[in-house]
Design a protein around this motif. Structure first.
Motif, mmCIF file in Angstrom:
data_model
loop_
_atom_site.group_PDB
_atom_site.id
_atom_site.type_symbol
_atom_site.label_atom_id
_atom_site.label_comp_id
_atom_site.label_asym_id
_atom_site.label_seq_id
_atom_site.Cartn_x
_atom_site.Cartn_y
_atom_site.Cartn_z
ATOM 1 N N GLY A 65 0.675 -0.973 0.479
ATOM 2 C CA GLY A 65 0.150 -0.309 -0.199
ATOM 3 C C GLY A 65 0.700 1.175 -0.132
ATOM 4 O O GLY A 65 0.339 2.235 -0.544
ATOM 5 N N GLU A 66 2.020 1.387 0.751
ATOM 6 C CA GLU A 66 2.834 2.845 0.801
ATOM 7 C C GLU A 66 3.417 3.105 -0.505
ATOM 8 O O GLU A 66 3.278 4.260 -1.183
ATOM 9 N N LYS A 67 3.949 1.482 -1.355
ATOM 10 C CA LYS A 67 3.646 1.588 -2.636
ATOM 11 C C LYS A 67 3.766 2.117 -3.655
ATOM 12 O O LYS A 67 3.609 3.241 -4.825
ATOM 13 N N ASP A 68 2.276 1.684 -3.707
ATOM 14 C CA ASP A 68 1.511 2.364 -4.448
ATOM 15 C C ASP A 68 0.225 3.560 -3.938
ATOM 16 O O ASP A 68 -0.455 4.367 -4.611
ATOM 17 N N VAL A 69 -0.213 4.641 -3.130
ATOM 18 C CA VAL A 69 -0.208 4.998 -3.065
ATOM 19 C C VAL A 69 0.531 6.037 -3.484
ATOM 20 O O VAL A 69 -0.153 7.382 -3.752
ATOM 21 N N LEU A 70 2.465 6.171 -3.446
ATOM 22 C CA LEU A 70 3.254 6.797 -3.736
ATOM 23 C C LEU A 70 2.909 6.616 -5.232
ATOM 24 O O LEU A 70 3.357 8.077 -5.958
ATOM 25 N N LYS A 71 3.104 6.048 -5.869
ATOM 26 C CA LYS A 71 2.489 5.896 -6.827
ATOM 27 C C LYS A 71 1.320 6.272 -7.781
ATOM 28 O O LYS A 71 1.591 7.305 -8.708
ATOM 29 N N ASP A 136 -5.386 28.348 4.276
ATOM 30 C CA ASP A 136 -3.912 27.846 5.023
ATOM 31 C C ASP A 136 -3.893 26.162 5.633
ATOM 32 O O ASP A 136 -3.495 26.436 6.699
ATOM 33 N N ARG A 137 -4.816 25.523 5.129
ATOM 34 C CA ARG A 137 -4.352 24.288 5.803
ATOM 35 C C ARG A 137 -3.596 23.716 5.220
ATOM 36 O O ARG A 137 -1.675 23.836 4.887
ATOM 37 N N ILE A 138 -3.181 22.606 6.804
ATOM 38 C CA ILE A 138 -1.410 21.997 6.077
ATOM 39 C C ILE A 138 -1.201 21.033 5.086
ATOM 40 O O ILE A 138 -2.197 20.617 4.514
ATOM 41 N N VAL A 139 -0.317 21.311 4.452
ATOM 42 C CA VAL A 139 0.266 20.544 3.184
ATOM 43 C C VAL A 139 0.929 18.979 3.680
ATOM 44 O O VAL A 139 2.141 19.706 4.463
ATOM 45 N N CYS A 140 0.193 18.255 3.490
ATOM 46 C CA CYS A 140 1.429 16.649 4.457
ATOM 47 C C CYS A 140 2.140 16.215 3.150
ATOM 48 O O CYS A 140 1.182 16.440 2.140
ATOM 49 N N GLU A 141 3.420 15.987 3.651
ATOM 50 C CA GLU A 141 4.666 15.884 2.965
ATOM 51 C C GLU A 141 4.568 14.703 1.799
ATOM 52 O O GLU A 141 3.430 13.251 2.943
ATOM 53 N N PRO A 142 4.386 14.340 1.113
ATOM 54 C CA PRO A 142 3.975 13.027 0.184
ATOM 55 C C PRO A 142 4.415 12.088 0.173
ATOM 56 O O PRO A 142 3.005 11.247 0.461
ATOM 57 N N CYS A 144 4.829 10.936 3.064
ATOM 58 C CA CYS A 144 3.997 10.847 4.477
ATOM 59 C C CYS A 144 2.308 10.422 4.767
ATOM 60 O O CYS A 144 1.800 9.968 5.874
ATOM 61 N N ILE A 145 1.932 10.481 3.185
ATOM 62 C CA ILE A 145 0.262 10.326 2.895
ATOM 63 C C ILE A 145 -0.325 8.933 3.404
ATOM 64 O O ILE A 145 -1.507 9.294 4.240
ATOM 65 N N PHE A 146 0.567 7.548 3.553
ATOM 66 C CA PHE A 146 -0.181 6.609 3.321
ATOM 67 C C PHE A 146 0.213 6.248 4.998
ATOM 68 O O PHE A 146 -1.098 6.104 6.087
ATOM 69 N N ASP A 147 1.636 6.639 5.770
ATOM 70 C CA ASP A 147 1.366 7.158 6.960
ATOM 71 C C ASP A 147 0.388 7.211 7.839
ATOM 72 O O ASP A 147 -0.266 7.486 8.968
ATOM 73 N N LEU A 148 -0.218 8.484 7.323
ATOM 74 C CA LEU A 148 -0.935 9.176 8.035
ATOM 75 C C LEU A 148 -2.091 8.579 7.997
ATOM 76 O O LEU A 148 -3.310 9.327 8.824
ATOM 77 N N LEU A 149 -2.615 8.493 6.963
ATOM 78 C CA LEU A 149 -3.323 7.834 7.048
ATOM 79 C C LEU A 149 -3.825 6.482 7.603
ATOM 80 O O LEU A 149 -5.503 6.121 8.150
ATOM 81 N N MET A 150 -2.587 4.964 7.577
ATOM 82 C CA MET A 150 -3.092 4.342 8.395
ATOM 83 C C MET A 150 -2.988 4.150 9.707
ATOM 84 O O MET A 150 -3.767 4.199 10.094
ATOM 85 N N CYS A 151 -2.066 5.255 10.136
ATOM 86 C CA CYS A 151 -2.216 5.372 12.161
ATOM 87 C C CYS A 151 -3.589 6.197 11.943
ATOM 88 O O CYS A 151 -3.970 4.904 12.874
ATOM 89 N N ALA A 152 -4.398 6.762 11.164
ATOM 90 C CA ALA A 152 -5.559 7.251 11.774
ATOM 91 C C ALA A 152 -6.721 6.579 11.626
ATOM 92 O O ALA A 152 -7.731 6.329 12.469
ATOM 93 N N GLN A 181 -10.133 6.825 0.651
ATOM 94 C CA GLN A 181 -10.413 4.951 -0.128
ATOM 95 C C GLN A 181 -9.576 4.461 -0.836
ATOM 96 O O GLN A 181 -9.490 2.598 0.039
ATOM 97 N N LEU A 182 -8.282 4.962 -1.225
ATOM 98 C CA LEU A 182 -7.647 3.150 -1.497
ATOM 99 C C LEU A 182 -6.721 3.049 -0.279
ATOM 100 O O LEU A 182 -6.038 1.385 -0.099
ATOM 101 N N ALA A 183 -6.063 4.192 0.293
ATOM 102 C CA ALA A 183 -5.267 3.128 1.979
ATOM 103 C C ALA A 183 -5.728 2.044 2.810
ATOM 104 O O ALA A 183 -4.982 1.245 2.847
ATOM 105 N N VAL A 184 -7.048 2.114 2.522
ATOM 106 C CA VAL A 184 -7.972 1.597 3.372
ATOM 107 C C VAL A 184 -8.199 0.327 2.968
ATOM 108 O O VAL A 184 -8.256 -0.775 3.739
ATOM 109 N N ARG A 185 -8.502 0.499 1.434
ATOM 110 C CA ARG A 185 -8.104 -1.579 1.150
ATOM 111 C C ARG A 185 -7.213 -1.686 1.573
ATOM 112 O O ARG A 185 -6.613 -2.994 1.142
ATOM 113 N N TYR A 186 -5.403 -1.361 1.850
ATOM 114 C CA TYR A 186 -4.730 -2.016 2.019
ATOM 115 C C TYR A 186 -5.086 -2.950 3.626
ATOM 116 O O TYR A 186 -3.268 -3.392 4.168
ATOM 117 N N CYS A 187 -5.428 -2.469 4.390
ATOM 118 C CA CYS A 187 -5.702 -2.950 5.911
ATOM 119 C C CYS A 187 -6.245 -4.230 5.450
ATOM 120 O O CYS A 187 -8.022 -4.415 5.316
#
Length: 489
Positions: A65-71, A136-142, A144-152, A181-187
């Motif tokens: 999932g980490e690799k797929d989300v980056l792609k 002015d919302r925060i831009v999550c470092e690209p 880190c997006i999968f880590d952020l989503l899966m942690c939450a 949606q994509l991240a949750v598929r890898y749980c």
């Protein structure tokens, strides 16, 4: 390490009201659970999801999932990827560094992309990258997006992707529902059979990339509020859109009479930096458009081209979208015409358009600087190569009709959320003068998706009766005289 370079929000609990489910969400999310909590736990920025996994979870699936989300991020136009994020965060973004860190930009267009990025993103006093365009919302470092989503997801008892997106989107500008949606598929707990749908996103291409800006423009006349009048004055609007950049112009009309259309379209054309090579329309009949252009060419000595490669679905999609935006702010727009500009052209021209692969305002004005000579040469070439039977001289001006053999790019474009729906089919119709003398019947009412009869202007414009026409041969008779004769057996 990534965590060391990021400022930490810290884990905190924030109270939210229970989310409201609309019918679309209920249909699209069959596995929706009652997991909306009054408290949402935010992960620490840069924190790894591995600290919240259990032995019974499939770690191989999560790592994939980490690799797929980056792609997946790389396939989405408008996303700030890691190299560009680093340039913004370290204040080292320049046109030169932009070119060296991305293969999407060349030396010719890097200046304008640089200005666009600088206008939108900035680094605050705590070295956090923020997005001006999204409050002015925060831009999550690209990365880190999968880590952020899966942690939450794990911290909040395997929360569904819709609620996950709802909460994280309050803080981060680049956490989209598709990412969630994509991240949750890898749980493996939520996706127990561990089946994965193919990632269907791809890098979109502008199907009209081969055209120059303003080479082809479509003009439409319609009532945005179906019978209701804007500011007690305007019942119709003149909507103009450039094919290549999707840049939009909007003008108010008190009615759809021939006299008002001639006046409005002349103001539009005479205020442009250059005249379009071809004009098209799906809401104006071909003969009506000819009559209007004939009046303008005779009065102002213009050279106008009428295109025949009508893409009625492309036209209809643009109209639907602008009507949808205006009707979302109906009360404001009805009270003040300037609000129609604010919620329509002002918004659309400054928002990234996936199908145009850029921001319309940037695309239009960046191309003006480098395509002026090419545009003039192309227009002259089109006129020179037009057959005599497709050219009508009117005093000091002229009208030239596009050849029926004209070829245009015909790439398919899929539906894109929050974009121009499906910019698509191009219906080629005959281009000689005889064809122009007949009323075109396949206007937007023939679009299968949705009836668009309400887009047709009133019948007032069909038979102009201005003094201009008293000096000329009847337009229909003139077309008949100039039309190529058909040999009969």
């Amino acid at each position: 390490m990534v965590a060391e370079r990021l400022s930490r929000l810290g884990r905190r609990n924030i109270l939210f009201d229970d989310p409201v489910h609309d019918e679309e969400d209920e249909m699209l999310d069959d596995s929706l659970e009652e997991d909306a909590k009054t408290q949402f736990l935010f992960p620490t920025v840069g924190e790894s999801y591995k600290g919240y996994t259990h032995s019974y979870m499939n770690m191989g699936l999560l790592e994939r999932g980490e690799k797929d989300v980056l792609k997946f991020q790389e396939s989405i136009n408008g996303q700030v990827l890691q190299p560009i994020y680093e340039l913004i965060r370290t204040n080292t973004l320049t046109p030169e560094t932009l070119v060296s860190h991305s293969d999407k930009w060349s030396k010719e267009n890097a200046d304008f992309k640089y200005m666009s990025l600088k206008r939108r993103y900035y680094v605050d006093t705590k070295q956090v990258v923020r997005d001006r365009r999204k409050n002015d919302r925060i831009v999550c470092e690209p990365v880190c997006i999968f880590d952020l989503l899966m942690c939450a997801h794990l911290m909040n008892n395997h929360m569904s992707y819709r609620h996950l997106h709802q909460h994280l989107n309050e803080v981060y500008s680049n956490i989209t529902r598709e990412f969630a949606q994509l991240a949750v598929r890898y749980c493996s707990v939520c996706n127990q059979d561990q089946s994965l749908k193919p990632i269907e996103k791809y890098r979109h291409k502008n199907m009209f990339k081969g055209l120059l800006p303003l080479e082809r423009v479509h003009l439409e006349i319609f009532e945005p509020f179906d019978g209701e009048v804007i500011a007690n004055k305007y019942s119709h609007v003149l909507y103009c859109r450039d094919y290549h950049t999707r840049f939009i112009w909007l003008q108010p009309l008190k009615n759809a009479s021939f006299k008002h259309l001639v006046s409005a379209i002349s103001r539009f054309l005479l205020s442009m930096v250059r005249l379009p090579v071809y004009l098209e329309s799906s809401t104006l009949d071909k003969q009506d458009l000819f009559d209007i252009c004939e009046a303008l060419c005779g009065k102002y000595g213009l050279k106008l081209g009428l295109g025949v490669n009508n893409s009625s679905q492309f036209h209809a999609n643009g109209i639907r979208r602008i009507k949808k935006l205006l009707n979302e702010h109906k009360d404001d727009c009805l009270s003040d015409w300037n609000n129609c500009l604010k919620y329509g052209p002002y918004y659309l021209n400054r928002a990234h358009n996936t199908l145009a692969v850029g921001i319309p305002s940037d695309l239009l004005y960046s191309c003006h600087l480098k395509s002026s000579k090419a545009f003039s040469l192309k227009q002259e070439k089109v006129i020179d190569e037009s057959s005599a039977e497709n050219v009508v001289h009117i005093k000091k001006g002229l009208i030239y009709l596009e050849s029926k053999d004209a070829q245009h790019t015909d790439e398919d474009e899929s539906d894109v959320e929050e974009e121009d729906f499906s910019d698509c089919e191009q219906s080629v119709v005959p281009s000689d003068l005889a064809a122009w003398g007949h009323r075109r019947e396949n206007s937007p009412t023939t679009v299968q998706d949705e009836p668009m009869g309400d887009l047709h202007p009133s019948s007032e414009i069909s038979e102009p009766s201005t003094s201009f026409y008293d000096e000329l041969i009847s337009p229909s008779k003139k077309r008949l005289r100039l039309a190529p004769k058909v040999e009969t057996a």
